[in-house]
Design a protein around this motif. Structure first.
Motif, PDB file in Angstrom:
ATOM      1  N   SER A 165       2.540  -2.261  31.710  1.00 39.50           N
ATOM      2  CA  SER A 165       3.212  -0.961  31.617  1.00 39.50           C
ATOM      3  C   SER A 165       4.719  -1.150  31.479  1.00 39.50           C
ATOM      4  CB  SER A 165       2.896  -0.113  32.861  1.00 39.50           C
ATOM      5  OG  SER A 165       1.510   0.154  32.940  1.00 39.50           O
ATOM      6  N   TRP A 166       5.326  -0.161  30.861  1.00 42.79           N
ATOM      7  CA  TRP A 166       6.774  -0.132  30.760  1.00 42.79           C
ATOM      8  C   TRP A 166       7.375   0.251  32.115  1.00 42.79           C
ATOM      9  CZ3 TRP A 166      10.240  -1.585  27.232  1.00 42.79           C
ATOM     10  CH2 TRP A 166      11.554  -1.134  27.378  1.00 42.79           C
ATOM     11  N   PRO A 167       8.476  -0.348  32.583  1.00 45.73           N
ATOM     12  CA  PRO A 167       9.409  -1.212  31.847  1.00 45.73           C
ATOM     13  C   PRO A 167       9.134  -2.713  31.966  1.00 45.73           C
ATOM     14  CG  PRO A 167      10.411  -0.535  33.900  1.00 45.73           C
ATOM     15  CD  PRO A 167       9.069   0.142  33.854  1.00 45.73           C
ATOM     16  N   LYS A 168       8.109  -3.116  32.724  1.00 41.44           N
ATOM     17  CA  LYS A 168       7.830  -4.547  32.855  1.00 41.44           C
ATOM     18  C   LYS A 168       7.514  -5.169  31.492  1.00 41.44           C
ATOM     19  CE  LYS A 168       6.102  -4.388  37.620  1.00 41.44           C
ATOM     20  NZ  LYS A 168       4.934  -4.649  38.516  1.00 41.44           N
ATOM     21  N   ARG A 169       7.015  -4.342  30.576  1.00 41.39           N
ATOM     22  CA  ARG A 169       6.617  -4.835  29.259  1.00 41.39           C
ATOM     23  C   ARG A 169       7.784  -5.482  28.510  1.00 41.39           C
ATOM     24  NH1 ARG A 169       3.797  -0.672  25.069  1.00 41.39           N
ATOM     25  NH2 ARG A 169       2.655  -0.198  26.981  1.00 41.39           N
ATOM     26  N   LEU A 170       9.009  -5.020  28.763  1.00 41.64           N
ATOM     27  CA  LEU A 170      10.166  -5.491  28.011  1.00 41.64           C
ATOM     28  C   LEU A 170      10.346  -6.998  28.116  1.00 41.64           C
ATOM     29  CD1 LEU A 170      12.684  -4.742  26.303  1.00 41.64           C
ATOM     30  CD2 LEU A 170      13.936  -4.501  28.462  1.00 41.64           C
ATOM     31  N   ASN A 171      10.162  -7.546  29.283  1.00 41.18           N
ATOM     32  CA  ASN A 171      10.423  -8.969  29.496  1.00 41.18           C
ATOM     33  C   ASN A 171       9.175  -9.798  29.773  1.00 41.18           C
ATOM     34  OD1 ASN A 171      13.372  -8.856  29.286  1.00 41.18           O
ATOM     35  ND2 ASN A 171      13.272  -7.653  31.172  1.00 41.18           N
ATOM     36  N   ALA A 172       8.001  -9.150  29.777  1.00 42.67           N
ATOM     37  CA  ALA A 172       6.754  -9.898  29.943  1.00 42.67           C
ATOM     38  C   ALA A 172       6.425 -10.649  28.652  1.00 42.67           C
ATOM     39  CB  ALA A 172       5.619  -8.939  30.309  1.00 42.67           C
ATOM     40  N   ALA A 173       5.692 -11.735  28.774  1.00 44.45           N
ATOM     41  CA  ALA A 173       5.297 -12.509  27.595  1.00 44.45           C
ATOM     42  C   ALA A 173       4.392 -11.661  26.708  1.00 44.45           C
ATOM     43  CB  ALA A 173       4.576 -13.777  28.020  1.00 44.45           C
ATOM     44  N   PRO A 174       4.777 -11.371  25.462  1.00 43.55           N
ATOM     45  CA  PRO A 174       3.935 -10.553  24.584  1.00 43.55           C
ATOM     46  C   PRO A 174       2.597 -11.226  24.311  1.00 43.55           C
ATOM     47  CG  PRO A 174       6.178 -10.730  23.718  1.00 43.55           C
ATOM     48  CD  PRO A 174       6.054 -11.731  24.826  1.00 43.55           C
ATOM     49  N   LEU A 185       7.571  -8.961  14.006  1.00 43.53           N
ATOM     50  CA  LEU A 185       7.723  -7.542  14.323  1.00 43.53           C
ATOM     51  C   LEU A 185       6.652  -7.066  15.301  1.00 43.53           C
ATOM     52  CD1 LEU A 185       9.488  -5.106  13.827  1.00 43.53           C
ATOM     53  CD2 LEU A 185       8.110  -4.534  11.822  1.00 43.53           C
ATOM     54  N   GLY A 186       5.455  -7.638  15.220  1.00 42.45           N
ATOM     55  CA  GLY A 186       4.418  -7.284  16.188  1.00 42.45           C
ATOM     56  C   GLY A 186       4.837  -7.625  17.609  1.00 42.45           C
ATOM     57  N   ILE A 187       5.554  -8.731  17.784  1.00 40.67           N
ATOM     58  CA  ILE A 187       6.070  -9.119  19.100  1.00 40.67           C
ATOM     59  C   ILE A 187       7.085  -8.100  19.588  1.00 40.67           C
ATOM     60  CG2 ILE A 187       7.479 -10.856  20.283  1.00 40.67           C
ATOM     61  CD1 ILE A 187       6.104 -12.959  18.491  1.00 40.67           C
ATOM     62  N   VAL A 188       7.938  -7.638  18.684  1.00 41.43           N
ATOM     63  CA  VAL A 188       8.943  -6.628  19.036  1.00 41.43           C
ATOM     64  C   VAL A 188       8.256  -5.386  19.605  1.00 41.43           C
ATOM     65  CG1 VAL A 188      10.650  -5.034  18.068  1.00 41.43           C
ATOM     66  CG2 VAL A 188      10.652  -7.449  17.372  1.00 41.43           C
ATOM     67  N   TYR A 189       7.195  -4.926  18.947  1.00 40.66           N
ATOM     68  CA  TYR A 189       6.487  -3.737  19.428  1.00 40.66           C
ATOM     69  C   TYR A 189       5.769  -3.996  20.744  1.00 40.66           C
ATOM     70  CZ  TYR A 189       7.381  -0.587  15.530  1.00 40.66           C
ATOM     71  OH  TYR A 189       7.990   0.262  14.640  1.00 40.66           O
ATOM     72  N   GLU A 190       5.242  -5.195  20.926  1.00 38.00           N
ATOM     73  CA  GLU A 190       4.573  -5.498  22.194  1.00 38.00           C
ATOM     74  C   GLU A 190       5.549  -5.528  23.361  1.00 38.00           C
ATOM     75  OE1 GLU A 190       0.620  -7.957  20.703  1.00 38.00           O
ATOM     76  OE2 GLU A 190       2.365  -9.097  21.392  1.00 38.00           O
ATOM     77  N   GLY A 201      13.253  -9.639  19.215  1.00 40.45           N
ATOM     78  CA  GLY A 201      13.806  -8.439  19.843  1.00 40.45           C
ATOM     79  C   GLY A 201      14.687  -8.743  21.031  1.00 40.45           C
ATOM     80  N   GLY A 202      15.162  -9.982  21.141  1.00 41.23           N
ATOM     81  CA  GLY A 202      15.979 -10.374  22.285  1.00 41.23           C
ATOM     82  C   GLY A 202      17.298  -9.623  22.365  1.00 41.23           C
ATOM     83  N   PHE A 203      17.927  -9.379  21.216  1.00 41.20           N
ATOM     84  CA  PHE A 203      19.178  -8.612  21.212  1.00 41.20           C
ATOM     85  C   PHE A 203      18.940  -7.205  21.746  1.00 41.20           C
ATOM     86  CE2 PHE A 203      21.690  -5.461  18.781  1.00 41.20           C
ATOM     87  CZ  PHE A 203      22.963  -5.765  19.256  1.00 41.20           C
ATOM     88  N   ALA A 204      17.884  -6.535  21.255  1.00 38.44           N
ATOM     89  CA  ALA A 204      17.581  -5.170  21.702  1.00 38.44           C
ATOM     90  C   ALA A 204      17.258  -5.140  23.187  1.00 38.44           C
ATOM     91  CB  ALA A 204      16.422  -4.591  20.892  1.00 38.44           C
ATOM     92  N   ALA A 205      16.526  -6.146  23.664  1.00 34.67           N
ATOM     93  CA  ALA A 205      16.187  -6.196  25.088  1.00 34.67           C
ATOM     94  C   ALA A 205      17.450  -6.326  25.932  1.00 34.67           C
ATOM     95  CB  ALA A 205      15.241  -7.355  25.361  1.00 34.67           C
ATOM     96  N   ALA A 206      18.390  -7.160  25.489  1.00 33.12           N
ATOM     97  CA  ALA A 206      19.634  -7.327  26.229  1.00 33.12           C
ATOM     98  C   ALA A 206      20.504  -6.077  26.164  1.00 33.12           C
ATOM     99  CB  ALA A 206      20.404  -8.535  25.688  1.00 33.12           C
ATOM    100  N   MET A 207      20.361  -5.304  25.083  1.00 37.55           N
ATOM    101  CA  MET A 207      21.144  -4.073  24.924  1.00 37.55           C
ATOM    102  C   MET A 207      20.561  -2.904  25.714  1.00 37.55           C
ATOM    103  SD  MET A 207      23.785  -4.416  22.768  1.00 37.55           S
ATOM    104  CE  MET A 207      24.033  -2.876  21.894  1.00 37.55           C
ATOM    105  N   ARG A 209       0.851 -11.524  21.670  1.00 42.00           N
ATOM    106  CA  ARG A 209       0.817 -12.329  20.451  1.00 42.00           C
ATOM    107  C   ARG A 209       1.353 -13.741  20.694  1.00 42.00           C
ATOM    108  NH1 ARG A 209       1.047  -7.122  17.914  1.00 42.00           N
ATOM    109  NH2 ARG A 209       0.247  -7.060  15.761  1.00 42.00           N
ATOM    110  N   ILE A 210       2.331 -13.865  21.593  1.00 37.74           N
ATOM    111  CA  ILE A 210       2.842 -15.198  21.920  1.00 37.74           C
ATOM    112  C   ILE A 210       1.885 -15.920  22.854  1.00 37.74           C
ATOM    113  CG2 ILE A 210       4.699 -16.440  23.103  1.00 37.74           C
ATOM    114  CD1 ILE A 210       6.664 -14.488  21.971  1.00 37.74           C
ATOM    115  N   ALA A 211       1.359 -15.210  23.854  1.00 34.13           N
ATOM    116  CA  ALA A 211       0.405 -15.829  24.774  1.00 34.13           C
ATOM    117  C   ALA A 211      -0.823 -16.338  24.039  1.00 34.13           C
ATOM    118  CB  ALA A 211       0.009 -14.822  25.857  1.00 34.13           C
ATOM    119  N   ALA A 212      -1.215 -15.622  22.969  1.00 28.89           N
ATOM    120  CA  ALA A 212      -2.384 -16.034  22.179  1.00 28.89           C
ATOM    121  C   ALA A 212      -2.043 -17.108  21.146  1.00 28.89           C
ATOM    122  CB  ALA A 212      -2.989 -14.823  21.493  1.00 28.89           C
TER     123      ALA A 212
END
Length: 635
Positions: free
Chosen positions: A434-443, A522-527, A496-502, A445-448
């Motif tokens: 759930s958001w906001p934990k989603r922002l910094n959790a491992a997406p 881009l799929g990672i950005v959305y996740e 999406g690291g820049f957006a996360a930091a912003m 697509r990367i875990a897979a």
């Protein structure tokens, strides 16, 4: 007896450096000084009658020297001046080959004030109106000779109101769309002393106001618990729905074509709300599969049951497993509304029946229908759907195309398959927190490990790196934490690291993943609970002029150096940047030098500075801050 200047330099360096190092540096400084002197002699011994285009500079070879020069910002075709090397703003002065600076780019004609190169009404007349093909992207080709000039601002333009005041009010002079104002005159829009005072909702889509509408929706869809973070709003109007969802910490990609109302998306962006030009026609929407937690349509007039369900198949593609589709307006609640819509009961009943039938064949489950709002939910995996496909008479599953690829890719009459799942209770592709934990959790697509070479460790390291970089940016853009910037674009978003930091600032970020990128991230950005789109930066972005406050360009010019003219990219940045906006261009020093020369032709107020890596690292920043420019410099 006076000591020779070269010996003085050696003597001074001996106080600070070991012998081999001091001799090397002394020779470098001596060589630079000789270059400067020789160039000065050349300036005063030769006339300067014209301003030919300046050749681009390649990387300097070892031992090659150029005079260190920066064109005077007060006169682009006047004499060049030296800047002191100890000045912070002149830490990296431009390298010139002795040629005079090219002239500044002129302003375009007044009728270019609202020019959208890829959604130009004049060009769209060349295309068929069938299936709204004319509303799609049609960018200028080589034969169109797109203008090389700066888009002028409309008369009376003023800096937009700061957020959050801009959500409900904007200057009419900034978006002087008379046609739109006439169409909305009965929807609680009031023009007072040159202002448009916007009371979100009313009239067409939200009879009782958008606040009431969203409150009713929250009884059917979990808007408050962080499960829904990213929303796609088709036919968004001026994005009042997406604007109100911000109160629920939900980020909405609001999409509408440039239609008879002319400037709805422009008005949304003027209000500080995420939006872009787009349409459901024959090509996929420019988003990856499994992007959005919810898709929404309120009287968007899309023929959902037409074209054999093509548009509902596209919504199915971009919805994440377990995502929601919300439909209001025709044909929902047709029994009570058919007279108001000037349609027959039979026609509307048949339309809703067709939508219900297609939803079942897609294996969507109807959650509820109350008053004017109906909600369906996409399955969390395709185990049941594949097993029952013959009984349900489902469309076939796509097999030829990558479901994430969506740049000029035609929609298909097939279901985009979800990642494989072995257990009916599991969510295909992995669960999102759930958001906001989603922002910094491992997406997921990367875990897979869906992208070769990208690991959770790399993702975490990149997140820390961008936090450090954004903190460094603050030193150059002092208004960043003060709310001056609202609409931000990252031209090369990566994870999406820049957006996360912003996210600590009152901004939203359009995360753009170039189609030329090595990896499709881009799929990672959305996740992560962020939004964005695909883009080829040799073309124009799907937005109106003057719609972004801050643009971040990391490595873009190195990426496109051999693909198209980088001046074209800078002209596009100038088109979409607000007159007092800012930009951060991050690249190798050789590329930054070339970009700085071209940026001066746009009369940008810019300077080259060190990155957070310090003076000895080849990566540098070009900081553009047009808020310090005089009126004449961006008139």
């Amino acid at each position: 007896m006076a000591m020779p200047r070269s010996n003085t330099l050696l003597a001074f360096s001996s106080l600070l450096l070991p012998s081999p190092t001091r001799r090397t540096l002394a020779l470098v400084f001596l060589g630079a000084a000789l270059c400067v002197v020789s160039y000065l002699l050349g300036i005063y011994s030769n006339s300067r009658p014209s301003l030919p285009p300046q050749p681009s500079l390649g990387p300097r070879r070892p031992g090659e020297c150029h005079p260190l020069l920066l064109p005077s910002p007060s006169s682009s075709d006047g004499p060049l001046r030296f800047l002191p090397l100890h000045s912070a703003a002149a830490a990296f002065p431009l390298i010139s080959d002795g040629q005079p600076s090219p002239p500044p780019l002129p302003l375009c004609a007044a009728n270019f004030t609202h020019y959208c190169p890829c959604q130009d009404p004049d060009r769209e007349r060349r295309f068929t109106t069938r299936d709204l093909v004319h509303r799609e992207r049609h960018c200028p080709g080589p034969g169109d000779r797109p203008p090389r000039c700066r888009i002028p601002r409309p008369p009376g333009y003023r800096a937009p109101l700061p957020w959050p005041a801009s959500r409900d009010r904007a200057w009419f002079a900034n978006v002087p769309s008379t046609r739109l104002s006439v169409a909305k005159k009965d929807q609680n829009w009031v023009k007072v002393d040159g202002d448009w005072l916007i009371f979100p909702g009313g009239g067409t889509s939200f009879i009782n106001g958008v606040k009431f509408y969203v409150a009713e929706m929250s009884k059917q869809v979990p808007l408050r618990n962080g499960e829904i973070r990213t929303v796609l709003d088709i036919g968004c109007g001026v994005a009042s729905f997406g604007g109100h969802l911000l109160d629920y910490d939900i980020l909405t990609m609001s999409v509408a074509p440039r239609d008879v109302h002319e400037a709805q998306v422009q008005f949304a962006l003027e209000r500080g709300l995420p939006a872009m030009l787009g349409v459901l026609s024959i090509h996929r929407l420019p988003y990856p599969a499994r992007s959005f937690d919810m898709a929404h349509c309120a009287r968007c007039l899309v023929p959902w049951a037409g074209h054999d369900g093509l548009y509902m198949l596209e919504i199915d593609r971009v919805l994440r497993p377990g995502g929601y589709w919300v439909l209001s307006g025709p044909p929902i609640n047709w029994k009570n509304m058919y007279k108001r819509w000037s349609r027959t009961r039979e026609d509307l009943e048949a339309e809703q029946r067709a939508i219900e039938d297609l939803a079942k064949r897609l294996c969507w489950k109807k959650v509820s229908e109350k008053s004017s709002i109906a909600v369906w939910r996409k399955p969390t995996n395709h185990l049941y759907c594949k097993k029952k496909s013959k009984v349900l008479k489902s469309p076939p599953f796509c097999s030829r195309s990558d479901p994430d690829f969506a740049w000029y890719e035609k929609m298909e009459l097939c279901i985009s398959p979800l990642p494989s799942s072995e257990v009916i209770e599991h969510t295909a592709g992995g669960n999102l927190v759930s958001w906001p934990k989603r922002l910094n959790a491992a997406p997921p697509r990367i875990a897979a490990k869906s992208i070769e070479g990208v690991t959770i460790e790399i993702f975490n390291d990149e997140s820390k790196l961008w936090s450090k970089r954004v903190l460094h940016y603050e030193a150059y853009l002092s208004y960043l934490p003060k709310g001056r910037y609202r609409n931000v674009m990252d031209m090369n978003a990566g994870f999406g690291g820049f957006a996360a930091a912003m996210s600590k600032y009152p901004v939203w970020v359009m995360n753009v993943v170039p189609v030329d990128s090595l990896n499709n991230t881009l799929g990672i950005v959305y996740e992560r609970g962020l939004i964005g789109t695909y883009m080829d930066w040799c073309e124009a972005f799907s937005t109106y002029p003057r719609t972004y406050d801050l643009i971040h360009a990391n490595g873009i010019f190195s990426m496109y150096m051999d693909k198209c003219d980088i001046l074209v990219i800078l002209i596009e940045m100038d088109r979409i940047l607000r007159p007092e906006g800012a930009a951060i261009i991050r690249d190798h020093v050789d590329t930054i030098v070339k970009v700085k020369q071209l940026a001066d032709r746009l009369r940008w107020q810019s300077r080259v500075v060190h990155s957070e890596n310090g003076p000895f690292h080849p990566e540098k920043l070009l900081i553009v801050d047009n808020s310090i420019a005089s009126e004449s410099n961006h008139a």
